[in-house]
Scaffold this motif. Structure first.
Motif, PDB file in Angstrom:
ATOM      1  N   ARG A  53      10.858  29.623  69.649  1.00 12.15           N
ATOM      2  CA  ARG A  53      11.035  30.127  71.606  1.00 12.15           C
ATOM      3  C   ARG A  53      10.283  30.484  72.278  1.00 12.15           C
TER       4      ARG A  53
ATOM      5  N   GLY B 267      18.047  41.032  62.908  1.00  8.09           N
ATOM      6  CA  GLY B 267      18.369  42.843  62.409  1.00  8.09           C
ATOM      7  C   GLY B 267      17.155  43.878  62.019  1.00  8.09           C
TER       8      GLY B 267
ATOM      9  N   ASN C   6      13.800  34.743  57.536  1.00  2.00           N
ATOM     10  CA  ASN C   6      14.467  34.438  56.243  1.00  2.00           C
ATOM     11  C   ASN C   6      13.128  34.901  55.167  1.00  2.00           C
TER      12      ASN C   6
ATOM     13  N   MET D 163      10.837  37.460  62.077  1.00  2.00           N
ATOM     14  CA  MET D 163      11.080  37.727  60.939  1.00  2.00           C
ATOM     15  C   MET D 163      11.890  35.646  60.423  1.00  2.00           C
TER      16      MET D 163
ATOM     17  N   ASN E 119      10.510  37.424  72.625  1.00  2.00           N
ATOM     18  CA  ASN E 119      10.598  38.454  72.455  1.00  2.00           C
ATOM     19  C   ASN E 119       9.364  38.618  71.740  1.00  2.00           C
ATOM     20  N   THR E 120       8.954  37.771  71.082  1.00  2.00           N
ATOM     21  CA  THR E 120       7.723  38.161  69.864  1.00  2.00           C
ATOM     22  C   THR E 120       6.905  37.685  70.953  1.00  2.00           C
TER      23      THR E 120
HETATM   24  C1  FMN Z   1      15.436  30.310  61.063  1.00  2.00           C
HETATM   25  C2  FMN Z   1      15.577  31.722  61.316  1.00  2.00           C
HETATM   26  C3  FMN Z   1      15.288  32.905  59.914  1.00  2.00           C
HETATM   27  C4  FMN Z   1      15.685  33.997  60.494  1.00  2.00           C
HETATM   28  N1  FMN Z   1      15.998  34.951  59.629  1.00  2.00           N
HETATM   29  C5  FMN Z   1      15.807  35.916  60.212  1.00  2.00           C
HETATM   30  C6  FMN Z   1      16.015  37.201  59.195  1.00  2.00           C
HETATM   31  O1  FMN Z   1      15.672  37.179  57.194  1.00  2.00           O
HETATM   32  N2  FMN Z   1      15.694  38.036  59.291  1.00  2.00           N
HETATM   33  C7  FMN Z   1      16.424  39.053  60.555  1.00  2.00           C
HETATM   34  O2  FMN Z   1      16.102  40.107  61.006  1.00  2.00           O
HETATM   35  N3  FMN Z   1      16.029  38.010  61.184  1.00  2.00           N
HETATM   36  C8  FMN Z   1      16.199  36.771  61.498  1.00  2.00           C
HETATM   37  N4  FMN Z   1      15.987  35.940  62.416  1.00  2.00           N
HETATM   38  C9  FMN Z   1      15.988  36.451  63.864  1.00  2.00           C
HETATM   39  C10 FMN Z   1      14.824  36.080  64.584  1.00  2.00           C
HETATM   40  O3  FMN Z   1      13.968  37.336  63.826  1.00  2.00           O
HETATM   41  C11 FMN Z   1      15.519  36.516  65.759  1.00  2.00           C
HETATM   42  O4  FMN Z   1      15.755  35.546  66.634  1.00  2.00           O
HETATM   43  C12 FMN Z   1      13.950  37.754  66.420  1.00  2.00           C
HETATM   44  O5  FMN Z   1      14.884  38.074  67.732  1.00  2.00           O
HETATM   45  C13 FMN Z   1      13.371  36.993  67.157  1.00  2.00           C
HETATM   46  O6  FMN Z   1      13.519  36.819  68.309  1.00  2.00           O
HETATM   47  P1  FMN Z   1      12.316  35.590  69.531  1.00  2.00           P
HETATM   48  O7  FMN Z   1      12.497  34.343  69.307  1.00  2.00           O
HETATM   49  O8  FMN Z   1      12.751  36.834  70.875  1.00  2.00           O
HETATM   50  O9  FMN Z   1      10.773  36.429  69.053  1.00  2.00           O
HETATM   51  C14 FMN Z   1      15.831  34.337  61.902  1.00  2.00           C
HETATM   52  C15 FMN Z   1      15.849  33.277  62.923  1.00  2.00           C
HETATM   53  C16 FMN Z   1      15.579  32.406  63.043  1.00  2.00           C
HETATM   54  C17 FMN Z   1      15.470  31.580  63.660  1.00  2.00           C
END
Ligand code: FMN
Length: 208
Positions: free
Chosen positions: A11, A143, A98, A96, A16-17
């Motif tokens: 994104r 999560g 997976n 994170m 948020n990252t």
């Molecule tokens: C392919 C994929 C895998 C994900 N796997 C996890 C996971 O294993 N554990 C978790 O807590 N969130 C998981 N997420 C959710 C992201 O960590 C979450 O959306 C996070 O807030 C990233 O935010 P951002 O894109 O705003 O930085 C996953 C998201 C994606 C797209």
């Protein structure tokens, strides 16, 4: 003072990252009048996976003498390692995915954790060849992966510690925002909490 800012969110600037890693970059830059920030957005730049030329060079039983330089993704590897070597501080922004790092960050690691270039094989195991420096790692997750409410394993933080220690980077400083999938209020709460925490940490520990 050079700050290398690695971003591994699909994104990109809406993530948020990005927000959290910028919080750290801005605080570091504010401490150094001459700070130069080099942004490497791993999604925007479409980082390539390592290729056959790279695997052949690294897998060769003879010492890599540079004769393969310029072939395939070795050129990209050289550039990414140069960038890392020149940085005084590194900020890694990663969600994170997976339970571990996104594939683009794994691709970057495959390029910079390179035998005979950033680590050596010794009788006692692998020995890092890079000068140690602060690496600020920002982890963002949907999560929770720490504390009493964690319902998933965390292979991200232990993996990054081992992978970066392999090349000599031991000074890792983690900051996380967790549970963001709970919605906009959770995001606001986490942003507020972490901004206060960073203000405290920077005034206390991260003066350099
Ligand atoms: C392919 C994929 C895998 C994900 N796997 C996890 C996971 O294993 N554990 C978790 O807590 N969130 C998981 N997420 C959710 C992201 O960590 C979450 O959306 C996070 O807030 C990233 O935010 P951002 O894109 O705003 O930085 C996953 C998201 C994606 C797209």
């Amino acid at each position: 003072m050079k700050i290398l800012h690695l971003l591994a969110s699909p994104r990109q600037a809406a993530s948020n990252t990005w927000w959290l890693s910028r919080q750290i970059v801005e605080r570091l830059a504010a401490q150094h009048a001459q700070a130069e920030v080099i942004l490497r957005d791993l999604y925007a730049s479409g980082i390539a996976h390592v290729d056959a030329a790279y695997a052949d060079a690294l897998g060769s039983p003879v010492a890599f003498d540079g004769s393969d330089a310029g072939q395939g993704t070795l050129t990209l590897s050289d550039r990414l390692i140069d960038e890392l070597e020149q940085a005084d501080q590194v900020v890694i922004g990663t969600p994170m995915h997976n339970y571990t790092v996104p594939s683009v960050l794994k691709a970057w690691i495959d390029h910079v954790v390179r035998v005979r270039r950033t680590f050596a094989i010794t009788p006692d195991g692998k020995a890092g060849l890079l000068r140690d420096r602060p690496v600020h790692v920002v982890v963002v997750s949907g999560g929770r992966f720490t504390g009493a409410f964690a319902r998933q394993p965390d292979f991200l933080t232990p993996y990054l510690k081992v992978a970066l220690a392999t090349i000599g980077l031991h000074d890792l400083r983690f900051t996380a925002m967790e549970g963001l999938a709970a919605g906009a209020q959770a995001v606001r709460n986490e942003r507020e909490r972490v901004a206060m925490e960073l203000d405290r940490q920077f005034s206390r520990r991260w003066q350099t």
